[in-house]
Design a protein around this motif. Structure first.
Motif, PDB file in Angstrom:
ATOM      1  N   TRP A  79       0.883  -1.173   0.000  1.00 46.69           N
ATOM      2  CA  TRP A  79       0.000   0.000   0.000  1.00 46.69           C
ATOM      3  C   TRP A  79       0.915   1.216   0.000  1.00 46.69           C
TER       4      TRP A  79
ATOM      5  N   TYR B 279      -9.004  -9.347  -1.078  1.00 44.50           N
ATOM      6  CA  TYR B 279      -7.725  -8.766  -0.640  1.00 44.50           C
ATOM      7  C   TYR B 279      -6.524  -9.486  -1.275  1.00 44.50           C
TER       8      TYR B 279
ATOM      9  N   TYR C 100      -1.070  -7.119   6.268  1.00 43.49           N
ATOM     10  CA  TYR C 100      -2.273  -7.951   6.148  1.00 43.49           C
ATOM     11  C   TYR C 100      -1.888  -9.192   5.341  1.00 43.49           C
TER      12      TYR C 100
ATOM     13  N   ASP D 272      -3.069 -13.215   4.015  1.00 42.89           N
ATOM     14  CA  ASP D 272      -4.091 -14.256   3.873  1.00 42.89           C
ATOM     15  C   ASP D 272      -3.727 -15.415   4.799  1.00 42.89           C
TER      16      ASP D 272
ATOM     17  N   LEU E  88      -8.478 -13.205   6.821  1.00 41.14           N
ATOM     18  CA  LEU E  88      -7.344 -12.290   6.658  1.00 41.14           C
ATOM     19  C   LEU E  88      -6.742 -12.035   8.035  1.00 41.14           C
TER      20      LEU E  88
ATOM     21  N   LEU F 229      -9.069  -1.139   5.645  1.00 39.87           N
ATOM     22  CA  LEU F 229      -9.243  -2.058   4.515  1.00 39.87           C
ATOM     23  C   LEU F 229     -10.246  -1.504   3.499  1.00 39.87           C
TER      24      LEU F 229
ATOM     25  N   TYR G 284      -9.616  -1.125  -0.389  1.00 35.64           N
ATOM     26  CA  TYR G 284     -10.356  -2.009  -1.308  1.00 35.64           C
ATOM     27  C   TYR G 284     -11.768  -1.480  -1.599  1.00 35.64           C
TER      28      TYR G 284
ATOM     29  N   ALA H 129     -14.355  -4.452   2.385  1.00 34.15           N
ATOM     30  CA  ALA H 129     -14.123  -5.103   3.673  1.00 34.15           C
ATOM     31  C   ALA H 129     -15.390  -5.101   4.520  1.00 34.15           C
TER      32      ALA H 129
END
Lengths: 446, 227
Positions: free
Chosen positions: A125, A302, A315, A317, A329, A358, A362, A366
């Motif tokens: 990010w 994500y 973050y 998975d 997540l 989030l 996104y 989220a």
């Protein structure tokens, strides 16, 4: 002397000269360390995390009498499991086997435990967008001759602007540290001894269950839970360990495996008091706040791994390597970010802060697909109080001093006490445990 | 070694006439003792009670060498020697069969003394060798690989070998000789040995070791002169 006589005599000479010393030497050489050392006393292990469990497991295998006393109501320390949140068992603490050149990799191979290489690609990010590459490579902390400044300051010295701060924070977070406290120099010195390998592995079952099944199970009857220790008196022949209910336990040796945070905060008193050099060494360790939050969603919107959030640095998975249809997540939060979330005061507030970040990354997905969350705030755990020990500026040889035994009777183990570069890991805790046992048996030689 | 000593050593080599005199091939059993390698394997075994079969020490190995003795009419001759030694440590556990292979390659210069009038067929060699070593870890029959690289430890050092043998003539120019040797490596620098075996660095051993060994074997000699 004729040739025949000579050959006969020389044959005896050869055999006598070679085989007799060889046989004698062979009989002195044992395959196992300290096989000849007998210890008839009792060992008290304080803490039932990975180090304490392994120390007990090892002592049991050597037939040495021991007890483990654990402050909390469960074994594992900074390892744990969560069932029922998803359709697989979640590791609430340590979850990656870091490298396969280590003792626990040997264990899982011998026990045929299934693992998966975590080949997750990192995204970032950065400047308010998700990118897969950065203008500058921020992984600059394993070079030689780094200055003894913080990760954050070193990154700035190397020309990384503030737009990289959150990414550097995430990199420091891997060490359980805030980027403003982790020493670039001492951390790189630690890394010089890292020989475990750079690949990360995940377990099909949970890491905790592997340790529970193969290490803890054989010694469960020797573990006393809910027994926080308040003092250790090693002034007399027998060491007296006293819990907070003033119940005393007597032992000949003590292996302390409590987190370094507990030692830094002097939550256990010692009689005689520990040498100043020792307490100074404890003080030099960093052990910052740490938190893991698992967020379950109805869809996977994500990236597999994203570094650079300002609320949460990393973050990841959580389902990589698992047989699952769930979308979970993991928000892996360390240092200043964990301190901030901890200050929010409730799990709901923490979750909302993460969802808000989030959503920004996104486009609101989220909150739209959020199902549930669960927060594991290690800072709030009264017998842990943080993530893991890291090397601060001017750390020096504090780790070596901290790990040294006191009077050949008090021994120290745990991830922070690993002196061979594997601290902050479960296998590092295990190594520190067997090293403490080796040392105490060596010291016990008559 | 001081420069002056080196000069005398070179002078000694040059002063000995260098044309073919004898070719020797030998094979020997090699007993070896290395305190640091022992310590590493012992720690490995101690720390892993989940492995019921213990990893044997590097104790028994094989050594083979080829020597070339330069021609010289005197009792004291010189030559060069190329040797290879092999040690293996294997432990079979369920799902986990680990084999450690320790190899040495040595290139040496030696002095050979024989005096048929006084010693009959007896001879002695003093061999000074530069030694290189390679230690490898195999798990379940395959080279152990992590981070896409084979687990290995290379070493370098020096070795002194004192050998005593006895010539027995087979044919005109062919001899065999049973021999014994005492082999001493005062310093073998191999910093990764602990990494390969115990998977740690600096926890249980030094980054160098000394090795003391003994050999018993048989050599076949092709000699230019009849004894």
């Amino acid at each position: 002397m004729d040739r025949r006589q000579f050959i006969k005599q020389s044959t005896f000479f050869y055999l006598g000269g070679l085989l007799i010393p060889s046989t004698l030497l062979s009989s002195c050489r044992k395959e196992n360390l300290l096989d000849v050392v007998k210890f008839d006393g009792t060992v008290m292990i304080i803490g039932a995390g990975a180090a304490g469990l392994y120390a007990g497991y090892l002592l049991k295998s050597k037939g040495i009498d021991f007890k483990i006393i654990e402050a909390s109501n469960a074994i594992g320390g900074r390892m744990g499991k969560l069932e029922g949140f998803a359709d697989y068992t979640i590791d609430t603490g340590a979850q990656w086997l870091h490298g396969k050149n280590n003792i626990l990799a040997d264990l899982i191979q011998a026990k045929n435990v299934q693992t998966t290489l975590d080949e997750t690609e990192l995204s970032y990010w950065f400047n308010s967008q998700i990118v897969t590459t950065l203008p500058q490579d921020p992984f600059i902390f394993e070079e030689e001759n780094l200055p003894d400044v913080s990760f954050k300051d070193y990154a700035h010295q190397k020309g990384f602007g503030t737009e990289y701060d959150a990414i550097v924070e995430a990199i420091a977070g891997d060490q359980g540290a805030s980027a403003s406290l982790l020493s670039a120099y001492w951390n790189s010195k630690d890394e010089e001894n890292w020989v475990s390998g750079d690949e990360d592995f995940k377990f099909q079952q949970s890491y905790f269950e592997v340790i529970e099944e193969h290490i803890a199970q054989p010694i469960l009857d020797q573990i006393i839970l809910n027994t926080p220790v308040q003092s250790i008196d090693y002034s007399a022949d027998k060491i007296i360990v006293e819990d907070i209910n003033n119940v005393s336990y007597s032992a000949d040796r003590v292996i302390l495996t409590v987190p370094i945070s507990i030692l830094k905060l002097n939550e256990i008193t010692f009689n005689p008091v520990l040498p100043t050099e020792k307490t100074d060494a404890f003080a030099k360790f960093g052990m910052g706040p740490g938190m893991k939050v698992f967020l379950k969603f109805s869809t996977k919107f994500y990236a597999d791994a994203l570094y650079g959030g300002t609320i949460c640095g990393a973050y990841v998975d959580d389902t990589v390597g698992k047989s699952t249809s769930a979308n979970v997540l993991l928000a892996f939060i360390m240092g200043d970010q964990a301190a901030y979330l901890h200050s929010l005061g409730s799990d709901t507030a923490i979750t909302n802060a993460l969802l808000q970040e989030l959503d920004g990354m996104y486009n609101g997905q989220a909150s739209a697909s959020f199902i549930a969350s669960t927060v594991f705030d290690y800072t709030a755990k009264p017998f842990i109080k943080g993530a893991y020990g890291f090397s601060t500026i001017e750390m020096g040889n504090a780790r070596e001093i901290a790990a040294q035994a006191i009077n050949k009777r008090l021994y120290f183990a745990g991830e922070a006490m690993n002196i061979n570069g594997h601290h902050q890991t479960v296998h590092g805790a295990v190594e520190s445990a067997y090293n403490a046992v080796v040392n105490f048996l060596n010291d016990s030689k008559k | 070694m001081r420069l002056q000593h080196l000069y005398y050593l070179v002078l000694l080599i040059v002063s000995i006439n260098a044309s073919a005199q004898e070719l020797k091939v030998d094979l020997s059993y090699n007993y070896s003792y290395s305190n640091q390698l022992d310590k590493i394997i012992q720690t490995y075994n101690f720390s892993r009670p989940f492995l019921t079969e213990k990893q044997p020490l590097f104790m028994n190995g094989l050594n083979s060498s080829v020597s070339y003795v330069f021609k010289n009419e005197r009792h004291l001759k010189s030559g060069i020697n190329l040797a290879y030694s092999y040690f293996r440590s294997a432990a079979e556990n369920e799902n986990f069969n680990m084999t450690l292979q320790l190899n040495f390659l040595k290139l040496g210069y030696f002095l050979h003394y024989e005096n048929p009038a006084k010693w009959k067929g007896l001879y002695t060699d003093i061999i000074l060798s530069a030694t290189s070593s390679g230690l490898f870890r195999n798990v379940n029959g395959k080279a152990f690989i992590y981070d896409e690289a084979t687990s290995k430890a290379f070493g370098i050092g020096g070795e002194l070998n004192l050998k005593l043998g006895y010539y027995l003539q087979l044919k005109n120019q062919t001899y065999v000789s049973p021999f014994i040797s005492i082999v001493y490596t005062p310093y073998l620098y191999s910093p990764n040995s602990e990494v390969v075996i115990n998977q740690t660095k600096g926890l249980c051993a030094k980054n160098w070791t000394s090795i003391l060994g003994a050999q018993i074997g048989l050599a076949v000699h092709l000699r230019q002169e009849k004894k």
